[in-house]
Scaffold this active site. Structure first.
Site, PDB file in Angstrom:
ATOM      1  N   PRO A  11       3.144  16.588  -6.017  1.00 19.96           N
ATOM      2  CA  PRO A  11       2.162  16.568  -4.733  1.00 19.96           C
ATOM      3  C   PRO A  11       3.564  16.637  -3.602  1.00 19.96           C
ATOM      4  CG  PRO A  11       1.560  14.782  -6.267  1.00 19.96           C
ATOM      5  CD  PRO A  11       2.569  15.533  -7.078  1.00 19.96           C
ATOM      6  N   CYS A  12       2.958  16.702  -2.569  1.00 20.60           N
ATOM      7  CA  CYS A  12       3.803  17.259  -1.512  1.00 20.60           C
ATOM      8  C   CYS A  12       4.076  16.427  -0.277  1.00 20.60           C
ATOM      9  CB  CYS A  12       3.259  18.604  -0.649  1.00 20.60           C
ATOM     10  SG  CYS A  12       1.559  18.445  -0.262  1.00 20.60           S
ATOM     11  N   GLN A  13       4.487  14.903  -0.949  1.00 16.83           N
ATOM     12  CA  GLN A  13       4.852  14.030   0.301  1.00 16.83           C
ATOM     13  C   GLN A  13       6.333  14.076   0.803  1.00 16.83           C
ATOM     14  OE1 GLN A  13       3.390  13.193  -2.745  1.00 16.83           O
ATOM     15  NE2 GLN A  13       2.128  11.595  -2.554  1.00 16.83           N
ATOM     16  N   TYR A  16       8.445  16.338   2.382  1.00 20.13           N
ATOM     17  CA  TYR A  16       9.517  17.333   2.135  1.00 20.13           C
ATOM     18  C   TYR A  16      10.318  17.237   3.085  1.00 20.13           C
ATOM     19  CZ  TYR A  16       5.458  19.987  -0.310  1.00 20.13           C
ATOM     20  OH  TYR A  16       4.356  20.445  -1.115  1.00 20.13           O
TER      21      TYR A  16
END
Length: 494
Positions: free
Chosen positions: A106-108, A110
């Site tokens: 998941p892209c938390q 960045y």
């Protein structure tokens, strides 16, 4: 004694199948693509209980009951150590249990990682536990360091190329280089690879340098003109791509117009039986369970894509499907029917207003006088309340002759983003239709009810896209095996 990488290569040289660890696995889109290519799905780590159950049901359904329970267990990667995982599943030491590591973290957060932090976690595997800036990419890198795979696949959204001024995937490629891997990444739209969906995603491939192999990506099999919205998104994502700061980037190969046209929505879902319960007033609100078989319609004119979805090896479906169910949206049926293909929410709202005004006029001619309160109530029942400027893309009606737009996890909350192109049915797509657009075969099972199934589908990597990448990885591993055999013969000859 040979090191771990050499032992893994020797194992494959003896004819054993490569074993996959799927992190952030969801229901198993990546796993399914690798399974079809001939890999063994060794284990998965997934936080959501229903997605974890779906993964186990599809890839470990034939193992002993106690082992199945362990395989189906939801796991939090932030507290699940690699050696604990392999011990629990009886797979031996974590550094020898897997040959390939795949996943889409998941892209938390960045923008709060950076090269220094990535290097730190590569050297200190528990740093992510005490640093509030850390995110799940750090855990993925830690699993690489601990499991020592021969090959790595990572998937994520295009924003990873330019998030808060960071090209995060370039930083990950540099960190993997420090761990002994040759890494490259590119942007791929799945429509160019047989998936009936315009879906841009970044894919990173990496091989341990001991394999002596270059990173290559699959060649396109289909052609499509990308919708205009994708060009703008790509322009933002590519802003940080240049020859100096993104040397691991490989420009996407989009093919040529002489390739077969991309698979369309009608080719993907047109053979599934019509749904009319909502038109008959028999559809009620509430959870939809997958308990009733919906028999297939006449199969005489199946598209090649639909045929493949019915006959996917190991996931065949002969009679029909059980998850061909939809949401109950009584207010919107007439709007859906009146919308044109490709219409978005502003057009849908204008259509609803016209229908409302026509109904008011019809009642007026009939001699029925509506009070202000009555008009408000009628409008509430006929016109969706969302501001036109706030949600321009909230609704969209599929074009039958083109791939679908991107399926997102939000489809688990509503399906207005994918309204069926068949105006006679006047509805949003079903669970099975969403699965078809994502390239899940009809025999693939989703655990839970309708909403969780939609979410699992929207979160997944399209299995056909995964299979294209898996096939490239398999060819590369076979090339590494041939190289390994040649080196062994050379040593023996000396």
């Amino acid at each position: 004694m040979p090191d771990v990488i050499s032992r893994k290569l020797d194992r494959l040289t003896q004819g054993e199948r490569p074993r996959v660890l799927d992190l952030f696995a969801g229901c198993g889109g990546l796993s399914l693509g690798f399974h079809r290519a001939g890999f063994v799905i060794g284990a998965a780590v997934e936080l959501d209980p229903l997605a974890a159950a779906s993964h186990a049901q599809n890839f470990h359904r034939d193992i002993e009951p106690e082992a199945f329970v362990r395989a189906a267990r939801a796991r939090d990667i932030t507290v699940t150590e690699p050696d604990e995982l392999t011990d629990e599943l009886g797979l031996g030491p974590c550094d020898t249990a897997f040959d390939v590591l795949v996943g889409g973290p998941p892209c938390q957060a960045y923008a709060r990682v950076g090269r220094a932090k990535l290097r730190e976690v590569a050297e200190h595997p528990e740093a992510f536990k005490v640093d509030p800036r850390a995110n799940l990419y750090l855990r993925y890198i830690d699993y690489v360091r601990r499991t020592k795979p021969l090959a790595i696949l990572m998937e994520n959204v295009p924003d990873i190329l330019n998030f808060g001024g960071h090209n995060v995937v370039q930083e990950i490629a540099e960190t993997l280089s420090g761990l002994g891997y040759e890494a490259r990444y590119t942007l791929i739209n799945s429509a160019f690879h047989g998936v009936p969906q315009f879906r841009d995603r970044v894919f990173l491939l990496a091989y341990h340098r001991r394999l002596g192999q270059r990173v290559r990506f699959p060649k396109p099999t289909h052609w499509a003109d990308l919708p205009s919205g994708y060009a703008g998104t790509r322009a933002v994502a590519f802003k940080l791509i240049d020859m100096f700061s993104a040397d691991a980037f490989v420009p996407e190969d989009v093919g040529t117009p002489d390739l077969p046209q991309a698979v369309s929505a009608s080719e993907a879902i047109g053979d599934l039986p019509p749904i009319t319960l909502h038109l008959e007033g028999k559809l009620r609100r509430g959870a939809r369970r997958f308990t009733e078989l919906q028999p297939y319609s006449d199969a005489s004119d199946l598209s090649p894509y639909a045929r493949s979805m019915r006959s996917w090896p190991g996931f065949e479906s002969i009679e029909g499907v059980y998850d061909h169910v939809i949401r109950c949206l009584p207010r919107d049926t007439m709007i859906f029917r009146a919308m044109k293909h490709g219409d978005e929410y502003p057009a849908a709202h204008a259509t609803a207003v016209r229908l409302f005004e026509a109904e008011v006029e019809r009642r007026r001619r009939r001699g029925e006088l509506l009070s202000a309160r009555g008009l408000d109530e009628l409008k509430r029942r006929m016109v969706p309340p969302y501001p036109v400027g706030t949600f321009p893309n909230r609704w969209w009606k599929l074009r039958p002759d083109q791939p679908s737009r991107t399926l997102m996890a939000h489809i688990g909350k509503d399906t207005y983003s994918h309204i069926h192109y068949d105006s006679d049915q006047g509805r949003t797509i079903s669970v099975r239709e969403a699965a078809r657009l994502q390239s899940f075969p009809d025999g693939f099972v989703f655990c839970g009810t309708m909403n969780p199934a939609f979410r699992q589908i929207g979160n997944a990597v399209p299995p056909l896209m995964a299979n294209r990448l898996a096939s490239v990885i398999l060819r590369t591993l076979k090339a590494a095996i041939r190289r390994n055999v040649a080196e062994q013969m050379k040593v023996a000859a000396e």
